[in-house]
Write a protein that holds these residues in place. Structure first.
Motif, PDB file in Angstrom:
ATOM      1  N   PHE A  25      40.126 -68.741  -8.246  1.00 46.34           N
ATOM      2  CA  PHE A  25      41.028 -67.778  -8.889  1.00 46.34           C
ATOM      3  C   PHE A  25      41.067 -66.463  -8.087  1.00 46.34           C
TER       4      PHE A  25
ATOM      5  N   TYR B 259      47.461 -62.803 -11.144  1.00 46.96           N
ATOM      6  CA  TYR B 259      48.123 -63.692 -12.101  1.00 46.96           C
ATOM      7  C   TYR B 259      49.518 -64.135 -11.650  1.00 46.96           C
TER       8      TYR B 259
ATOM      9  N   PHE C 131      43.404 -69.284 -14.347  1.00 46.89           N
ATOM     10  CA  PHE C 131      42.814 -68.553 -15.466  1.00 46.89           C
ATOM     11  C   PHE C 131      42.707 -69.445 -16.708  1.00 46.89           C
TER      12      PHE C 131
ATOM     13  N   GLU D 285      38.971 -57.003  -9.634  1.00 49.33           N
ATOM     14  CA  GLU D 285      39.163 -56.910 -11.088  1.00 49.33           C
ATOM     15  C   GLU D 285      37.947 -56.263 -11.748  1.00 49.33           C
TER      16      GLU D 285
ATOM     17  N   SER E 114      36.090 -55.873 -15.489  1.00 50.63           N
ATOM     18  CA  SER E 114      36.069 -56.393 -16.844  1.00 50.63           C
ATOM     19  C   SER E 114      34.994 -55.621 -17.608  1.00 50.63           C
TER      20      SER E 114
ATOM     21  N   MET F 202      34.768 -58.081 -10.055  1.00 48.56           N
ATOM     22  CA  MET F 202      35.009 -59.260  -9.220  1.00 48.56           C
ATOM     23  C   MET F 202      35.270 -58.775  -7.802  1.00 48.56           C
TER      24      MET F 202
ATOM     25  N   TYR G  66      32.371 -69.737 -19.531  1.00 54.98           N
ATOM     26  CA  TYR G  66      33.285 -68.661 -19.928  1.00 54.98           C
ATOM     27  C   TYR G  66      33.415 -68.635 -21.459  1.00 54.98           C
TER      28      TYR G  66
ATOM     29  N   ASN H  18      40.147 -54.818 -18.732  1.00 50.30           N
ATOM     30  CA  ASN H  18      40.653 -54.719 -17.352  1.00 50.30           C
ATOM     31  C   ASN H  18      40.939 -53.283 -16.927  1.00 50.30           C
TER      32      ASN H  18
ATOM     33  N   GLY I 111      41.944 -61.213 -26.289  1.00 49.96           N
ATOM     34  CA  GLY I 111      41.483 -61.621 -24.958  1.00 49.96           C
ATOM     35  C   GLY I 111      40.597 -60.623 -24.257  1.00 49.96           C
ATOM     36  N   SER I 112      40.318 -59.497 -24.875  1.00 47.32           N
ATOM     37  CA  SER I 112      39.578 -58.410 -24.225  1.00 47.32           C
ATOM     38  C   SER I 112      40.258 -57.969 -22.931  1.00 47.32           C
TER      39      SER I 112
ATOM     40  N   TYR J 171      31.350 -65.248 -14.949  1.00 46.20           N
ATOM     41  CA  TYR J 171      32.238 -64.804 -13.861  1.00 46.20           C
ATOM     42  C   TYR J 171      31.836 -65.374 -12.493  1.00 46.20           C
TER      43      TYR J 171
HETATM   44  C1  AVJ Z   1      41.857 -61.925 -18.818  1.00 45.98           C
HETATM   45  C2  AVJ Z   1      40.915 -59.907 -18.134  1.00 45.98           C
HETATM   46  C3  AVJ Z   1      40.163 -60.914 -20.122  1.00 45.98           C
HETATM   47  O1  AVJ Z   1      38.055 -60.166 -17.702  1.00 45.98           O
HETATM   48  O2  AVJ Z   1      37.292 -61.951 -18.657  1.00 45.98           O
HETATM   49  C4  AVJ Z   1      38.148 -64.110 -16.204  1.00 45.98           C
HETATM   50  C5  AVJ Z   1      39.920 -62.253 -16.608  1.00 45.98           C
HETATM   51  N1  AVJ Z   1      38.552 -62.789 -14.588  1.00 45.98           N
HETATM   52  N2  AVJ Z   1      37.380 -64.462 -15.182  1.00 45.98           N
HETATM   53  C6  AVJ Z   1      38.198 -61.309 -18.121  1.00 45.98           C
HETATM   54  C7  AVJ Z   1      38.885 -63.038 -15.838  1.00 45.98           C
HETATM   55  C8  AVJ Z   1      37.632 -63.666 -14.194  1.00 45.98           C
HETATM   56  C9  AVJ Z   1      39.577 -61.975 -18.035  1.00 45.98           C
HETATM   57  N3  AVJ Z   1      40.623 -61.176 -18.749  1.00 45.98           N
END
Ligand code: AVJ
Length: 319
Positions: A216, A38, A46, A280, A282, A252, A55, A166, A161-162, A206
């Motif tokens: 991203f 970020y 994002f 990452e 999720s 990811m 998404y 993370n 935002g859940s 994703y």
């Molecule tokens: C911001 C962590 C909630 O996990 O859905 C979106 C980040 N990474 N697409 C998620 C994210 C790839 C998002 N968060």
């Protein structure tokens, strides 16, 4: 790993970034912390992800907040201090502010100062009764809230935002416990939690068709090249997000397309063909799974959408 002192860096931040990257890539399997995604470009990407047809989380959560704003507002009440983790432009909060009759105090917290302060200014103009105390800090570090002794406002944390997804589970549990300490015994938590679902819906979210999520993810390598003295051949890595069933999480990944060496400062990392860096997690929860994770809270209300893709939950502290 030693880094020679003759090496010159753009700045101390670049040096810290290099150390973080080296630490992550020294692990097996290789990882890079999601926070690094970020930067300015990453945050823009994002935002573009949030608008993608695949998404679902952002628009689903906003829909839930809009549909239940009145009830949520009643639960929060007026004599409250709303503390938001990762407030950005406070877009979701505005839905609540419209519904709450004169909230007393709002503490938006974000690591990114400029949007935070500008949005605080706009909120003060739009809601003259509202005390706005922006905190420009990394909420994963310790920080203190503005003094609340005289006014005795009830504290309600807002974590949309859940983003809780993370955190690996022990960290997620610890973070929720910290929120419990922060809001105190009569406090509450309003949180967005993404739910487990069909992989036909989850994986495209994703691995989108336009490749914005790929951009991203790959931006992280460009960033390390730019700011941390790395020499990634970015075209030799490919984005892919997988579902890890055992852990209940999306991962990811950046997958090396060939055998290659990458240098960061004086450290060298070897990649086998197909070897990946995890950038990452999720986590996706079931309602039961999340209730167990939030061990110091009682789940008072759960709102979902018609397809049960996403949940917004209101929890109060168990004492
Ligand atoms: C911001 C962590 C909630 O996990 O859905 C979106 C980040 N990474 N697409 C998620 C994210 C790839 C998002 N968060």
């Amino acid at each position: 790993m030693s880094i020679s002192s003759s090496q010159t860096f753009a700045d101390a931040q670049g040096e810290a970034l290099m150390a973080t990257a080296i630490a992550g890539l020294s692990q097996s399997p290789k990882v890079l912390p999601a926070k690094l995604l970020y930067d300015e470009r990453g945050s823009q990407l994002f935002e573009a992800i949030c608008d993608l047809p695949e998404y679902y989380p952002t628009r689903t959560e906003i829909g839930i907040l809009q549909r239940h704003a009145e009830q949520i507002a009643t639960l929060i009440g007026s004599n409250a201090q709303l503390i938001e983790f990762g407030s950005g432009w406070s877009i979701k909060t505005r839905i609540l502010l419209e519904a709450i009759d004169q909230l007393a105090s709002y503490v938006p917290i974000d690591i990114s100062c400029e949007p935070l302060l500008e949005s605080a200014r706009k909120l003060r103009a739009a809601y003259p009764h509202l005390q706005v105390h922006p905190l420009c800090v990394d909420y994963e570090q310790d920080f203190s809230l503005p003094d609340n002794e005289q006014s005795r406002l009830r504290r309600v944390a807002f974590f949309p935002g859940s983003t809780i997804g993370n955190f690996p589970q022990p960290e997620a549990r610890a973070f929720l416990n910290r929120i419990a300490d922060l809001v105190g015994p009569d406090g509450a938590l309003l949180i967005g939690v993404d739910l487990q679902k069909d992989l036909d819906i989850l994986l495209p979210a994703y691995n989108d068709a336009q490749g914005i999520t790929a951009e991203f993810n790959l931006n992280l390598l460009h960033r390390l090249n730019r700011e941390a003295g790395a020499n990634f051949e970015v075209e030799q890595f490919e984005h892919w997000a997988i579902w890890n069933e055992a852990f209940g999480r999306i991962e990811m990944r950046l997958i090396s397309q060939k055998e290659q060496n990458v240098q960061i400062g004086n450290a060298t990392f070897n990649f086998q063909p197909g070897e990946s860096i995890c950038t990452e997690y999720s986590y996706k929860y079931t309602l039961e799974g999340f209730a167990q994770l939030a061990e110091r809270f009682r789940v008072e209300e759960v709102w979902t959408d018609a397809r049960s893709l996403f949940s917004v939950q209101y929890l109060t502290q168990i004492d």
